[in-house]
Design a protein around this motif. Structure first.
Motif, short mmCIF file in Angstrom:
data_model
loop_
_atom_site.label_atom_id
_atom_site.label_comp_id
_atom_site.label_asym_id
_atom_site.label_seq_id
_atom_site.Cartn_x
_atom_site.Cartn_y
_atom_site.Cartn_z
N PHE A 12 0.78 -1.38 0.03
CA PHE A 12 0.15 -0.03 -0.07
C PHE A 12 0.70 1.25 0.18
CE2 PHE A 12 -1.85 3.19 3.18
CZ PHE A 12 -2.97 3.69 2.06
N LEU A 13 1.94 1.25 0.92
CA LEU A 13 2.71 2.50 0.98
C LEU A 13 3.43 2.80 -0.30
CD1 LEU A 13 3.97 2.05 4.46
CD2 LEU A 13 2.47 3.86 3.72
N LEU A 14 4.13 1.59 -0.86
CA LEU A 14 4.95 1.78 -2.08
C LEU A 14 4.15 2.07 -3.34
CD1 LEU A 14 7.59 -0.94 -1.23
CD2 LEU A 14 7.96 1.48 -1.13
N ARG A 15 3.04 1.30 -3.50
CA ARG A 15 2.19 1.68 -4.65
C ARG A 15 1.23 2.82 -4.73
NH1 ARG A 15 -0.21 -2.22 -8.37
NH2 ARG A 15 0.34 -3.89 -7.22
N ASP A 16 0.51 3.07 -3.47
CA ASP A 16 -0.66 4.10 -3.48
C ASP A 16 -0.19 5.22 -2.83
OD1 ASP A 16 -2.47 2.35 -4.48
OD2 ASP A 16 -2.73 1.21 -2.55
N VAL A 17 0.75 5.45 -1.76
CA VAL A 17 1.14 6.48 -1.19
C VAL A 17 2.39 7.05 -1.69
CG1 VAL A 17 1.76 7.49 1.18
CG2 VAL A 17 0.00 5.76 0.87
N GLU A 19 3.79 6.11 -4.64
CA GLU A 19 3.61 6.12 -5.83
C GLU A 19 4.89 5.77 -6.66
OE1 GLU A 19 -0.33 8.66 -7.07
OE2 GLU A 19 1.16 9.77 -6.25
N LEU A 20 5.33 4.82 -6.44
CA LEU A 20 6.72 4.38 -6.84
C LEU A 20 7.13 4.54 -8.36
CD1 LEU A 20 9.30 3.93 -4.99
CD2 LEU A 20 9.11 1.51 -5.62
N GLU A 21 6.03 4.15 -9.03
CA GLU A 21 6.12 4.04 -10.48
C GLU A 21 6.21 5.41 -11.02
OE1 GLU A 21 2.85 1.51 -11.80
OE2 GLU A 21 4.21 -0.08 -12.01
N ARG A 22 5.78 6.51 -10.38
CA ARG A 22 6.22 7.86 -10.74
C ARG A 22 7.66 8.22 -11.16
NH1 ARG A 22 4.68 12.50 -7.13
NH2 ARG A 22 5.36 11.13 -5.64
N TYR A 23 8.48 7.38 -10.58
CA TYR A 23 10.02 7.48 -10.81
C TYR A 23 10.56 6.36 -11.69
CZ TYR A 23 8.88 10.00 -6.59
OH TYR A 23 8.05 10.99 -5.73
N SER A 33 10.01 -1.76 -10.88
CA SER A 33 8.48 -1.79 -11.22
C SER A 33 7.59 -2.18 -9.94
CB SER A 33 8.28 -2.64 -12.21
OG SER A 33 8.34 -3.98 -12.05
N ILE A 34 6.27 -1.95 -9.94
CA ILE A 34 5.69 -2.08 -8.64
C ILE A 34 5.41 -3.83 -8.83
CG2 ILE A 34 3.31 -2.01 -9.81
CD1 ILE A 34 4.56 -0.57 -6.45
N THR A 366 11.01 9.16 4.09
CA THR A 366 12.08 9.76 4.07
C THR A 366 13.31 9.24 3.27
OG1 THR A 366 11.70 10.36 6.42
CG2 THR A 366 13.86 10.67 5.63
N ALA A 367 13.36 7.78 3.17
CA ALA A 367 13.97 6.79 2.56
C ALA A 367 14.07 7.22 1.04
CB ALA A 367 13.90 5.42 2.55
N LEU A 368 12.57 7.61 0.58
CA LEU A 368 12.49 7.99 -0.92
C LEU A 368 13.17 9.11 -1.24
CD1 LEU A 368 11.13 7.55 -3.63
CD2 LEU A 368 8.97 8.70 -2.73
#
Length: 595
Positions: A12-17, A19-23, A33-34, A366-368
């Motif tokens: 949930f955090l990586l996909r929806d909050v 939004e890792l795919e933006r990068y 990739s997600i 923060t890690a992002l």
């Protein structure tokens, strides 16, 4: 009840909050990739639950065993588990592909690290410290040092440590006495004793690479004269394999309150052979690369142990029968209701879940920023990432370990007298997590670092950027009635944090003791506000999923827990603001002899 890694929460955090795919367009995120991340999370959950978690109690009960030949045996099962860790490629997850790593962003590696620590904190410290040594050499080592050491550290084939503390000095490293004498061949003879060295000796790897702070003969006193050295347990031969045994020995193990499965060593350097890393007298700045990474990892340990303790408490509360609900029996066919029906038990469980899930989000967020500091082509984004990593590291370390310990204590309270026995796991979680408030710089030192260094750095650029980020989020979302319960409290908390910051600027300079007296309250005010921001971000992502027709109960649960946080936890900001504004007078009023 066994530990269940929070795989779904990370997804949930990586996909929806976040939004890792933006990068995905950035090279550093090309392999993240997600779908790939989902597979990593699932496998990480399986490995940590099935391999590491069953060894947690074993490590606690057996501990490590020192032998007179200066070797250490780890608990039963640790060696086999470590082999599986290395064979699975887990240590290399976030390492540089140039040195055999998989090159995934730190934000992904952090997920595995929490699951590993939640499953078995003592075990996870071995690869965690190795990655810290890897990072220090990556940042300051010569090309030859990198080629020799990094591939084996990245894979986990070799272990790593940091040797800082001495019997007479901990936080004040300027007092260290370990000396380094230059040799004709470019090496140094290192002599001195180091204490509390986690993973300083063990049987998990074929070699251990100690990173040692020492003072070269004739160097200035204080922190300006400290250098950093690589001191291997076995000196690599011409082929880069472990060769002659170095004169570095484990002289004994500490008897500790917790983390029994990790070897906490007294290390003697008896004219051991070492090699300078980076420049002379610049060792502390290089070691801080390792220490800052470790501080994020310690904050993560606070969350990880809190997650495990919360799970144990929630399971116990659903099974333990005591008393009746205030609104009538909920288990009419039984002799009593499960204690989860009682509001005060719910208070402890909801406090715990709100802090754990908010803290996890804050760590990842923060890690992002740290990933973007290295990977973004935009200079402004890179600068903000570096600023946030510096500003937030002491907050994450101290706030999340303080609150993590409280969660573990509440978990014991939920268990009642049973929790105080060793028949249930919460006593170990409480004992294990307690060190996290102390090592890598005590939480009081983290608070001083925040108010004394980080706030004023670059004219306050980092904290002003953080305020602007919160303001922008509130302004963009305050018109959404579904988010008002989150944006309004966040705006209030941010205002209190800004007021506290201004008070420090006005009163801390005039009397430094005012800054010292206010520092811990300020750090907690900052941490509470940061989690308020995270819950607002999570609420927005959950609302979007619900609006799109997703019926996964996780999203409704996020909104409920987030609402609890902003109503019942976030208001603590007012208390911290009131306390810090009283200054230092009452705190420092008694003479030392009155204590």
């Amino acid at each position: 009840m066994t530990y269940q890694p929070p795989v779904r929460d990370y997804a949930f955090l990586l996909r929806d909050v976040l939004e890792l795919e933006r990068y995905a367009n950035l090279p550093a995120f090309a392999d993240a990739s997600i779908d790939t991340v989902d597979q990593i999370l699932e496998e990480a959950g399986r490995f940590t639950a099935e391999v590491l978690a069953p060894l947690n109690r074993v490590g606690d009960k057996e501990g490590c065993r020192w032998s007179p030949d200066f070797t250490v045996k780890t608990p039963t099962g640790f060696q086999a588990a470590y082999r599986q860790l290395v064979e699975g490629g887990w240590p290399a997850l976030g390492a540089d592909p140039n040195y055999g790593g998989q090159g995934l962003p730190a934000v992904v590696n952090l997920a595995f690290s929490e699951m590993s620590s939640g499953a078995n904190m003592a075990f996870s410290m071995y690869p965690g410290l190795t990655h810290g040594a890897y990072s220090a050499i990556l940042n300051g080592g010569s090309p030859a040092q990198k080629d020799l050491y990094l591939p084996k550290l990245a894979s986990g084939q070799w272990g790593g440590t940091m040797n800082l503390t001495e019997p007479h000095c901990g936080t004040d490293l300027g007092l260290l006495r370990t000396k380094a004498v230059p040799q004709a061949d470019g090496s140094y003879r290192i002599s001195g004793q180091k204490i509390w060295i986690s993973g300083g000796e063990h049987d998990l790897t074929e070699n251990i690479i100690h990173l040692v702070l020492a003072r070269i003969e004739g160097a200035p006193q204080g922190t300006r004269g400290i250098s950093l050295f690589i001191v291997p347990k076995f000196i690599p031969d011409a082929q880069g394999n472990p060769g002659a045994r170095n004169a570095v020995k484990c002289l004994g193990l500490e008897e500790k309150m917790g983390i029994h499965g990790n070897a906490t060593c007294v290390i003697g350097h008896e004219e051991a052979t070492g090699w300078l890393v980076g420049e002379e007298n610049r060792g502390l700045s290089l070691m801080f690369v390792m220490m800052n990474e470790a501080r994020i990892g310690v904050g993560l340990q606070g969350v990880a142990q809190a997650e495990a303790a919360y799970q144990a408490a929630a399971a116990f509360a659903k099974e333990r029968l005591q008393g009746r609900s205030l609104t009538g029996p909920k288990n009419p066919d039984g002799p009593a209701d499960p204690i989860i029906v009682h509001p005060d038990v719910r208070r402890m469980l909801m406090d715990s879940r709100a802090v754990v899930e908010g803290g996890r989000a804050f760590l990842l967020w923060t890690a992002l920023q740290g990933d973007l500091a290295h990977a973004s082509p935009d200079e402004a984004v890179r600068q903000k990432g570096h600023d946030y990593m510096a500003l937030l590291t002491p907050v994450l370390k101290a706030f999340l370990t303080d609150r993590g310990f409280r969660v573990c204590s509440d978990a014991m309270q939920v268990h009642g007298g049973a929790g105080f026995t060793e028949h249930f796991p919460v006593s170990q979680y409480l004992r294990d997590v307690r060190i996290a408030l102390i090592y890598e710089g005590t939480n009081g030192v983290q608070a001083l670092d925040l108010v004394g260094r980080k706030l004023a750095a670059d004219g306050g650029r980092a904290v002003m950027s953080f305020f602007a980020e919160l303001d922008a989020f509130v302004e963009a979302n305050e018109a959404d009635p579904a988010l008002t319960p989150f944006t309004a409290p966040l705006a209030q908390a941010k205002g209190q944090l800004q007021e506290a910051t201004m008070w420090l600027m006005q009163n801390g300079l005039a009397n430094p003791e005012n800054a010292g007296a206010a520092s811990t309250d300020y750090l907690h005010l900052f941490g509470l506000t940061g989690l308020g921001f995270m819950w607002a971000l999570m609420a927005k992502a959950a609302q979007a999923r619900i609006a799109a027709g997703d019926t996964d109960p996780l999203y409704a649960e996020k909104l409920a827990v987030g609402r609890y946080y902003v109503e019942r936890v976030l208001p603590e900001t007012a208390s911290h603001l009131a306390k810090l504004k009283t200054g230092s007078e009452a705190m420092m009023a008694l003479p030392a002899e009155a204590f």
